[in-house]
Scaffold this motif. Structure first.
Motif, PDB file in Angstrom:
ATOM      1  N   LYS A  17       0.826  -1.203   0.000  1.00 38.36           N
ATOM      2  CA  LYS A  17       0.000   0.000   0.000  1.00 38.36           C
ATOM      3  C   LYS A  17       0.862   1.256   0.000  1.00 38.36           C
ATOM      4  O   LYS A  17       0.549   2.244  -0.677  1.00 38.36           O
ATOM      5  N   VAL A  18       1.954   1.238   0.747  1.00 40.45           N
ATOM      6  CA  VAL A  18       2.881   2.368   0.735  1.00 40.45           C
ATOM      7  C   VAL A  18       3.481   2.519  -0.663  1.00 40.45           C
ATOM      8  O   VAL A  18       3.575   3.623  -1.193  1.00 40.45           O
ATOM      9  N   ALA A  19       3.867   1.397  -1.264  1.00 38.59           N
ATOM     10  CA  ALA A  19       4.410   1.440  -2.629  1.00 38.59           C
ATOM     11  C   ALA A  19       3.381   2.028  -3.590  1.00 38.59           C
ATOM     12  O   ALA A  19       3.716   2.871  -4.427  1.00 38.59           O
ATOM     13  N   LEU A  44      11.336   1.771   0.066  1.00 39.37           N
ATOM     14  CA  LEU A  44      10.769   0.517   0.568  1.00 39.37           C
ATOM     15  C   LEU A  44      11.799  -0.273   1.366  1.00 39.37           C
ATOM     16  O   LEU A  44      11.464  -0.892   2.382  1.00 39.37           O
ATOM     17  N   LEU A  45      13.041  -0.243   0.924  1.00 36.26           N
ATOM     18  CA  LEU A  45      14.106  -0.924   1.673  1.00 36.26           C
ATOM     19  C   LEU A  45      14.279  -0.289   3.049  1.00 36.26           C
ATOM     20  O   LEU A  45      14.470  -0.986   4.039  1.00 36.26           O
ATOM     21  N   GLU A  56       9.059  -7.634  -5.853  1.00 35.75           N
ATOM     22  CA  GLU A  56       7.698  -8.184  -5.774  1.00 35.75           C
ATOM     23  C   GLU A  56       6.742  -7.170  -5.132  1.00 35.75           C
ATOM     24  O   GLU A  56       5.615  -7.005  -5.594  1.00 35.75           O
ATOM     25  N   ILE A  57       7.203  -6.497  -4.091  1.00 33.74           N
ATOM     26  CA  ILE A  57       6.378  -5.472  -3.445  1.00 33.74           C
ATOM     27  C   ILE A  57       6.076  -4.355  -4.429  1.00 33.74           C
ATOM     28  O   ILE A  57       4.938  -3.892  -4.538  1.00 33.74           O
ATOM     29  N   LEU A  58       7.082  -3.928  -5.171  1.00 37.79           N
ATOM     30  CA  LEU A  58       6.884  -2.866  -6.155  1.00 37.79           C
ATOM     31  C   LEU A  58       5.921  -3.308  -7.252  1.00 37.79           C
ATOM     32  O   LEU A  58       5.018  -2.553  -7.641  1.00 37.79           O
ATOM     33  N   LYS A  59       6.075  -4.530  -7.722  1.00 45.98           N
ATOM     34  CA  LYS A  59       5.176  -5.063  -8.746  1.00 45.98           C
ATOM     35  C   LYS A  59       3.732  -5.081  -8.241  1.00 45.98           C
ATOM     36  O   LYS A  59       2.805  -4.641  -8.941  1.00 45.98           O
ATOM     37  N   GLU A  63       0.353  -2.848  -9.402  1.00 50.25           N
ATOM     38  CA  GLU A  63      -0.935  -3.469  -9.722  1.00 50.25           C
ATOM     39  C   GLU A  63      -2.065  -2.843  -8.900  1.00 50.25           C
ATOM     40  O   GLU A  63      -3.122  -2.510  -9.432  1.00 50.25           O
ATOM     41  N   VAL A  64      -1.820  -2.670  -7.605  1.00 50.05           N
ATOM     42  CA  VAL A  64      -2.826  -2.061  -6.734  1.00 50.05           C
ATOM     43  C   VAL A  64      -3.120  -0.634  -7.191  1.00 50.05           C
ATOM     44  O   VAL A  64      -4.277  -0.224  -7.294  1.00 50.05           O
TER      45      VAL A  64
END
Length: 89
Positions: A17-19, A44-45, A56-59, A63-64
């Motif tokens: 969600k932050v991403a 994010l790191l 994966e989090i960024l991907k 999408e979100v």
């Protein structure tokens, strides 16, 4: 670390969600550059993502963000965070 327990499933969801929020902010000017993407990865790191899961989090964040028609969902999550975490974001 930004979030308490790196094994907590909610952490991954929070980071996604932050991403998404950061991606949305980067797209305000209609351009999402690779430099902006790298800055988001670095953030994010700092927030608790690992080198193994940051892509994966960024991907998932992309999408979100792409599937959302407003940023209310993302900002609501940030509002519930501790004050010092909000400042970091």
């Amino acid at each position: 670390m930004f979030f308490k327990d790196s094994t907590d499933k909610n952490e991954g969801n929070d980071l996604i969600k932050v991403a998404a929020l950061l991606i949305h902010a980067a797209k305000i000017d209609q351009i999402f550059s690779s430099q902006e993407e790298q800055l988001i990865k670095q953030a994010l790191l700092k927030f608790g993502a690992t080198k193994q899961n940051v892509d994966e989090i960024l991907k998932n964040g992309k999408e979100v963000e792409n599937n959302s028609n407003q940023i209310l969902d993302f900002t609501k999550e940030v509002k519930n965070m501790r004050e010092d975490d909000k400042i970091k974001i």
